[in-house]
Design a protein around this motif. Structure first.
Motif, short mmCIF file in Angstrom:
data_model
loop_
_atom_site.label_atom_id
_atom_site.label_comp_id
_atom_site.label_asym_id
_atom_site.label_seq_id
_atom_site.Cartn_x
_atom_site.Cartn_y
_atom_site.Cartn_z
N GLY A 125 -1.12 6.04 -6.18
CA GLY A 125 -2.22 6.05 -7.14
C GLY A 125 -3.29 7.06 -6.78
O GLY A 125 -3.26 7.65 -5.71
N ASP A 126 -4.23 7.22 -7.67
CA ASP A 126 -5.40 8.06 -7.47
C ASP A 126 -6.04 7.72 -6.11
O ASP A 126 -6.15 6.54 -5.77
N PHE A 127 -6.45 8.71 -5.35
CA PHE A 127 -7.01 8.42 -4.01
C PHE A 127 -8.27 7.57 -4.10
O PHE A 127 -8.65 6.90 -3.14
N ARG A 128 -8.89 7.57 -5.27
CA ARG A 128 -10.09 6.75 -5.43
C ARG A 128 -9.78 5.26 -5.38
O ARG A 128 -10.60 4.45 -5.00
N TRP B 240 0.82 -1.20 0.00
CA TRP B 240 0.00 0.00 0.00
C TRP B 240 0.86 1.25 0.00
O TRP B 240 0.64 2.18 -0.79
N THR C 73 -7.81 3.81 -3.36
CA THR C 73 -7.80 3.42 -1.96
C THR C 73 -9.19 3.55 -1.35
O THR C 73 -9.69 2.63 -0.70
N LEU C 74 -9.81 4.73 -1.56
CA LEU C 74 -11.07 5.00 -0.88
C LEU C 74 -12.26 4.26 -1.49
O LEU C 74 -13.23 3.98 -0.81
N PHE C 75 -12.19 3.98 -2.78
CA PHE C 75 -13.31 3.32 -3.47
C PHE C 75 -12.78 2.18 -4.33
O PHE C 75 -12.68 2.32 -5.55
N LEU D 139 -0.49 3.99 -2.57
CA LEU D 139 -0.45 5.36 -2.06
C LEU D 139 -0.16 6.37 -3.17
O LEU D 139 -0.62 7.50 -3.14
N TRP E 4 -13.98 -0.29 -5.63
CA TRP E 4 -14.88 -0.80 -6.66
C TRP E 4 -14.99 0.13 -7.86
O TRP E 4 -15.62 -0.20 -8.86
#
Lengths: 330, 76, 510
Positions: free
Chosen positions: A146-149, A139, A151-153, A144, A155
């Motif tokens: 990569g695009d924050f999406r 991670w 990690t946060l999303f 880390l 799917w």
């Protein structure tokens, strides 16, 4: 009191977001064979782990390899697997108590001249890793950046699968999913084997459009790919794992058309592996594989073998490897 | 002062130069107009305006402009 | 550290958390530390350039003040002052020019003289186009007595390196920014909420509007043969993409600064509501425009040689044209610099001069326009006339976007020609929005784009009327506010494009 109210609202908000995300992950994130691959990696002992790209996935059959060498191996190659991914796969095997005796890395120049694509493949392996120090390291070093999406999303790259929502949910509630079954991965173009090998089947549409592989170019060398190959080599040395590098053969017409790129790649990989004391087999320039490079043996010009020829190649490759099995390491 | 008002009217007509104190803030005078005014002031009053003087405080009203002209004449 | 990376989210969270935990008098030190960590993450070797700029402009500021206060002979003081300013500007702009334009110059020398000089492999240090302007602006402000020089080199270093703005602006002014950077800020929940709101809105503009438009723009501009009939959509898409990307980035950056209690200068004011190209440049990339105005336009216009030209012009062409012509010339010089600032390519020079010529001509004809409008009894505040101005400006701006986005001047001209000769809107649906994408997916993205633009339009109209949307929202019940935030938050993954197709922020490459 006001602060308590704010804190309560924030906590509820966070819970809501996590809840919605989990639901969406369940509904949209598909059942991939990476889930099966990683499960196999961490639940069984293997003498040999194959890592690398789709060429390796379709070209190296562990069952054939094992019948020649008397070993137990697993194919952990994947289309979109970069050196940083391969490194973490090997680390995970070691952390979970399944250290291999050797790692065979299938080197594809395309992964040394480009950076990891932030498409659906970006976190496909990461998502299947169990909670571990390796996953944390993974991670920190890949996700880390990569695009924050991502990690946060997790799917979000699969939101196009909204229309096959029912199928995805069905596949996840099926006992197959819980038991890591593989029958759902079969389709007319390929069969997924539990060893991780993908057997490509002949399709009439194959090679109807000429594809161009991502070619080696000295100006485009990605330092991160180099760095993680070297890290893998160092890690294997420290752990007493033998690292072998191989470039699977591609159609002769392809190497002839792009001869300077393939020769450049050969020189590059020869130097890279030599610097780390790693054996390197470039099957494009080895006599024993010259009769296995007819275009008809491949799905495409890029060099993905049909299953039958992958088996032939694996057998010959296993025999050409310069070591005896089983090997005792210190 | 009369001469100044004439110059202003000539360069950017239809503004209330007697009373308005936000010529710059309201965008009535843009940079083209400011420089045209400066050019005329230099010819009419023999003053030399430097970039340091081009601040809203000096151009927001005719009064402020006149104060600047007088100050520059004294300093010269 | 890309603004859209998870690393940056963690970085900002850590920065904000620490900022309100440490003793207030060290808050500016904390910001300085994080700004340098941020800059070093782009490459430790690039720190040299940032330090070089910081130290030379700091030194120039201190020297200028010393000369002004200690030199009793005014003439000598002016003389030394000029030398210090020239040296400071030369060192900083020289560095910028070498890093940014060496290869362009070599390419053109090779083209004209048939030589084969090798190009250098020069990586552009992060944000160099922005912090060079910000720090040299400070030197000139000190020279003109508009601000006092900063005595503390570390504080000054924070002014130059403040991380939210270093990547793509806005270009700040010392007298407005410094005080805020060094002040002590108390934690305020509402301020955090408002900052996060703005960040969300910025990401919405970037990910839902700009990135979705970008898919079509990339396809159309990279295949001008097959998509000739879509030229007009390409440029319209680019006007959405560029605005969404840049102003979205500005909102994110402003929102982050707000979290620290700092307000940066505005960089956008609903530019597509502009009624003239001059007005457009008062609304688009405002801080670049004001920087050019204060540090290039006015100094050039008021320079000695321009005065001489002015006297000549007045004699030759009469008073009215005579006083406007030098201003027009200065304006052309400004826009030539604006064009060059955008990049080392002829198309950017054409882009700059195109804007400059329009403004210069409208300046020259200002008096004429007034008399025509009087003769035709046109009321400037009539709604239809304002609409005409708006559409005319939008058309002129879109023409300039061709030069900005196309690969070269010939390609820009070809696309403009296509825009008026071929029109095949149905082909828009044939552009895939992802690998193996379907027409249905493309249609869905177009609908998202249209809906997003409508939303942006409504918000812009409110803002144009002086209504602060964040304040309006703040007065609404909590449930509604949370619903809006959650909708925007989930819109980013649901409706936005993945970066594999679009990349990071456009202006981060300058």
């Amino acid at each position: 009191m006001r602060n308590f109210k704010r804190f309560a609202v924030l906590t509820l908000l966070l819970a809501f977001v996590i809840g919605v995300n989990s639901l969406l992950s369940f509904a949209l994130y598909p059942y991939t064979y990476s889930r099966v691959d990683i499960h196999n990696l961490i639940s069984e002992d293997h003498d040999t782990i194959f890592v690398g790209s789709s060429h390796g996935k379709c070209g190296l059959n562990p069952e054939v390899f094992d019948s020649v060498c008397g070993t137990v191996s697993t194919n952990q190659c994947l289309g979109g697997e970069y050196p940083i991914d391969a490194y973490h796969i090997v680390r995970l095997a070691c952390e979970t108590g399944h250290k291999p005796k050797q790692v065979i890395y299938e080197l594809d120049a395309g992964y040394f001249v480009t950076e990891p694509n932030e498409g659906a493949d970006f976190a496909i392996l990461y998502e299947e890793f169990p909670a571990s120090f390796t996953k944390l390291h993974y991670w920190l070093t890949k996700i880390l950046d990569g695009d924050f999406r991502s990690t946060l999303f997790p799917w979000y790259l699969y939101r196009g699968k909204l229309f096959s929502l029912k199928d995805t949910i069905a596949s996840k509630t099926d006992s197959e999913y819980k038991n890591y079954g593989i029958s759902s991965f079969a389709n007319p173009a390929q069969i997924y084997h539990s060893s991780g090998f993908i057997e490509r089947l002949v399709q009439s549409s194959d090679k109807s459009v000429k594809d161009t592989p991502v070619l080696y170019s000295a100006e485009d060398i990605c330092t991160e790919s180099e760095r993680y190959f070297n890290k893998l080599a160092e890690f294997c040395r420290e752990e007493g794992i033998r690292l072998i590098a191989v470039t699977t053969p591609v159609p002769e017409v392809t190497t002839q058309e792009h001869s300077s790129a393939y020769e450049g790649a050969d020189q590059y990989f020869t130097a890279l592996t030599k610097a780390q004391g790693v054996e390197y087999y470039n099957c494009n320039y080895m006599e024993e594989f010259s009769d296995l490079r007819d275009l008809n043996y491949y799905v495409d010009y890029d060099g993905h073998y049909y299953g039958t020829y992958a088996n032939l190649f694996t057998e010959r490759f296993a025999k050409s490897l310069d070591f005896n099995f089983p090997i005792a390491y210190n | 002062m009369e001469q100044l008002l004439e110059i202003l009217e000539d360069i950017q007509p239809d503004a209330d130069y007697e009373n308005c104190e936000t010529l710059i803030d309201d965008g009535i005078l843009d940079s083209f107009a400011i420089l045209s005014i400066v050019s005329e002031l230099e010819d009419a009053f023999g003053v030399s305006v430097t970039p340091a003087e081009i601040v809203p405080e000096n151009f927001n009203s005719a009064k402020a402009l006149w104060a600047m002209v007088c100050r520059l004449k004294e300093e010269a | 550290m890309s603004l859209i990376s998870m690393k940056f989210v963690v970085f900002v969270a850590a920065a904000v958390f620490g900022y309100y935990v440490i003793p207030k008098r060290f808050q500016w030190v904390w910001l300085l530390l994080f700004s340098y960590i941020y800059y070093a993450s782009s490459g430790v070797k690039f720190l040299f350039f940032l330090l070089f700029s910081t130290l030379t402009t700091y030194g120039a500021g201190r020297l200028l003040y010393a000369v002004r206060t200690s030199c009793t002979d005014k003439k000598k003081a002016r003389f030394y002052g000029r030398i210090i300013v020239v040296c400071g500007l030369f060192l900083n702009f020289g560095m910028l020019a070498v890093m940014k334009y060496t290869n362009f110059v070599i390419l053109n020398i090779n083209a004209v003289f048939g030589t084969q000089i090798d190009l250098f492999s020069l990586l552009l240090p992060l944000g160099i186009s922005f912090y060079t302007f910000q720090s040299t602006g400070y030197v000139l402000d000190v020279y003109w007595g508009k601000c006092e020089p900063e005595r503390n080199v570390l504080r000054f270093a924070l002014f130059v390196s403040f991380f939210p703005q270093i990547l793509q602006g806005p270009i700040g002014r010392f007298h407005r920014l410094a005080g805020q950077l060094y002040a002590e800020h108390t934690f305020d929940f509402q301020r955090i909420e408002r900052g996060l709101e703005l960040i969300l809105w910025g990401f919405f503009k970037k990910m839902v509007l700009a990135d979705n438009a970008g898919v079509f723009v990339s396809a159309i501009f990279s295949d001008t043969q097959n998509y000739a009939g879509l030229s007009i959509f390409g440029v319209l898409g680019y006007s959405i993409q560029l605005y969404g990307d840049f102003s979205g980035g500005m909102d994110v950056v402003q929102g982050i600064s707000n979290l620290f209690g700092i307000t940066l200068d505005d960089n956008f004011k609903r530019p597509y509501f502009a009624r003239s190209i001059t007005d457009f440049w008062h609304r688009w990339h405002i801080t670049l425009g004001t920087w050019m105005k204060d540090y290039v336009f006015y100094p050039v216009s008021l320079s000695g040689w321009m005065n001489r030209f002015s006297r000549f012009a007045k004699k030759r062409f009469g008073k009215s044209i005579g006083r406007t012509l030098p201003i027009c010339l200065a304006n052309l010089i400004v826009f030539l610099v604006v064009g060059i600032w955008h990049g080392a390519a002829w198309k950017f020079i054409v882009y700059g001069l195109y804007n400059g010529i329009i403004i210069a001509v409208s300046g020259l004809l200002a008096g004429q326009y007034r008399s025509w409008k009087k003769a035709l009894h046109i009321n400037s505040s009539a709604w239809w006339y304002q609409l005409f101005q708006l559409l005319r400006t939008f058309l002129l701006v879109n023409i300039s976007w061709f030069f900005d986005r196309a690969d070269s001047v010939p390609q820009a001209l070809e696309m403009m020609r296509n825009a008026v000769t071929t029109f095949t809107p149905s082909e828009l649906l044939s552009i895939p929005v992802q690998q193996n994408g379907s027409t249905a997916m493309t249609a869905a993205v177009l609908v998202i784009l249209a809906a997003g633009c409508l939303m942006l339009f409504c918000v812009s109209v409110l803002q144009e009327r002086g209504i602060c949307v964040r304040e309006v929202l703040a007065k609404r019940p909590l449930v509604l506010r949370l619903a809006v935030y959650l909708a925007l938050f989930f819109a980013l993954p649901c409706l936005g494009q993945p970066p594999s197709l679009t990349g990071g922020f456009i202006y981060a490459q300058f």
